[in-house]
Design an enzyme around this catalytic site. Structure first.
Site, mmCIF file in Angstrom:
data_model
loop_
_atom_site.group_PDB
_atom_site.id
_atom_site.type_symbol
_atom_site.label_atom_id
_atom_site.label_comp_id
_atom_site.label_asym_id
_atom_site.label_seq_id
_atom_site.Cartn_x
_atom_site.Cartn_y
_atom_site.Cartn_z
ATOM 1 N N HIS A 50 8.590 0.664 -15.989
ATOM 2 C CA HIS A 50 8.377 -0.656 -16.576
ATOM 3 C C HIS A 50 7.824 -0.448 -17.986
ATOM 4 C CE1 HIS A 50 8.140 -2.487 -12.312
ATOM 5 N NE2 HIS A 50 9.319 -2.710 -12.844
ATOM 6 N N GLU A 53 4.223 -1.068 -19.274
ATOM 7 C CA GLU A 53 3.099 -0.370 -18.639
ATOM 8 C C GLU A 53 2.854 0.949 -19.374
ATOM 9 O OE1 GLU A 53 4.376 -0.368 -14.544
ATOM 10 O OE2 GLU A 53 4.330 -2.554 -14.471
ATOM 11 N N HIS A 157 2.489 3.062 -12.237
ATOM 12 C CA HIS A 157 2.603 1.664 -12.682
ATOM 13 C C HIS A 157 1.210 1.135 -13.021
ATOM 14 C CE1 HIS A 157 6.810 0.716 -11.269
ATOM 15 N NE2 HIS A 157 6.590 1.833 -10.599
ATOM 16 N N GLU A 210 -0.602 2.236 -8.806
ATOM 17 C CA GLU A 210 -0.796 1.081 -9.696
ATOM 18 C C GLU A 210 -2.164 1.252 -10.343
ATOM 19 O OE1 GLU A 210 0.690 -1.848 -10.574
ATOM 20 O OE2 GLU A 210 2.514 -1.837 -9.357
HETATM 21 ZN ZN LIG Z 1 5.388 -1.565 -12.739
#
Ligand SMILES: [Zn+2]
Length: 235
Positions: A50, A53, A157, A210
């Site tokens: 992503h 990020e 992430h 994350e």
């Molecule tokens: Zn992500």
């Protein structure tokens, strides 16, 4: 955690010192590159699938730059979605959320709903691709995993602040310790076409980290040394 290897000095940490190897190209033609393991890849760590990020790239880079050589058994991708990073978007240059584009049995052509900030509802629509696995970044990542023959992958992430995997494995526990984050199975909503789902269907172990909602420098202060230690000592 013990540190039985020498760290680079502050001056040496300023540049990225290891040679990256091309494994494909983005939609815009930007080379996709990875850092090969020095001996044999047993784990792949990738950041920034992503593009918004970017703290994941920063933290992985800061950790690797502490080492005198590439990790013996871990290959790394600093930026899996360079076009998104250049544009500051979650999606790639085709507007596709790459983490919904993997060829899984539950891939859906309908747009995926994402939230722009944690407090926002999941109401922003993004494409999942023209077909499962349609995007060059997705295809290249799959081909690289097959070429390397790795069975374990860590996907970085942000900013949910948790470690997510199907099972509470040794690798999941190691990620809990490196990042001081709680483990859970699933992020609380379905993610068809995600890398995690793809990995499960291919019998790959995927641990999704994350990172918490912190400024990049805070993340580096708290976690770069422990991440460096993990990367260097992974067997
Ligand atoms: Zn992500």
């Amino acid at each position: 955690m013990t540190t039985d290897f020498a760290f680079r000095s502050g001056a040496e940490q300023g540049i990225f010192p290891f040679e990256l190897v091309e494994y494909g190209h983005s939609v815009e033609g930007v080379p996709l590159r990875y850092l090969p393991a020095k001996k044999e890849a047993r784990l792949l760590v990738f950041a920034a699938i992503h593009g918004e990020e970017s703290e994941t790239t920063f933290l992985l880079s800061r950790a690797l730059r502490k080492l005198f050589s590439a990790p013996d058994y871990v290959a790394c991708i600093l930026t899996a979605n360079p076009d998104g990073m250049l544009r500051g978007t979650r999606c790639n240059a085709n507007g596709v959320d790459l983490n919904r584009n993997f060829p899984t049995s539950n891939w859906k052509a309908e747009k995926t709903l994402v939230r722009l900030v944690l407090e926002a509802p999941r109401e922003t629509e993004l494409s999942t691709g023209s077909s499962a696995g349609s995007e060059p970044e997705t295809q290249a990542l799959i081909a690289l995993i097959q070429k390397l023959g790795v069975k374990k992958v860590v996907s970085l992430h942000a900013p949910l602040g948790l470690v997510d995997s199907d099972f509470h494995t040794e690798l999941a526990v190691q990620m809990e310790n490196v990042f001081a984050l709680p483990w859970q199975s699933g992020v609380g909503y379905p993610t068809p076409g995600s890398f995690g789902t793809y990995a499960a269907e291919k019998n790959l172990e995927c641990v999704t980290v994350e990172l918490p909602r912190e400024a990049p420098e805070i993340l580096a202060i708290r976690h770069a040394e422990k991440l460096a230690d993990f990367l260097q000592n992974y067997r």
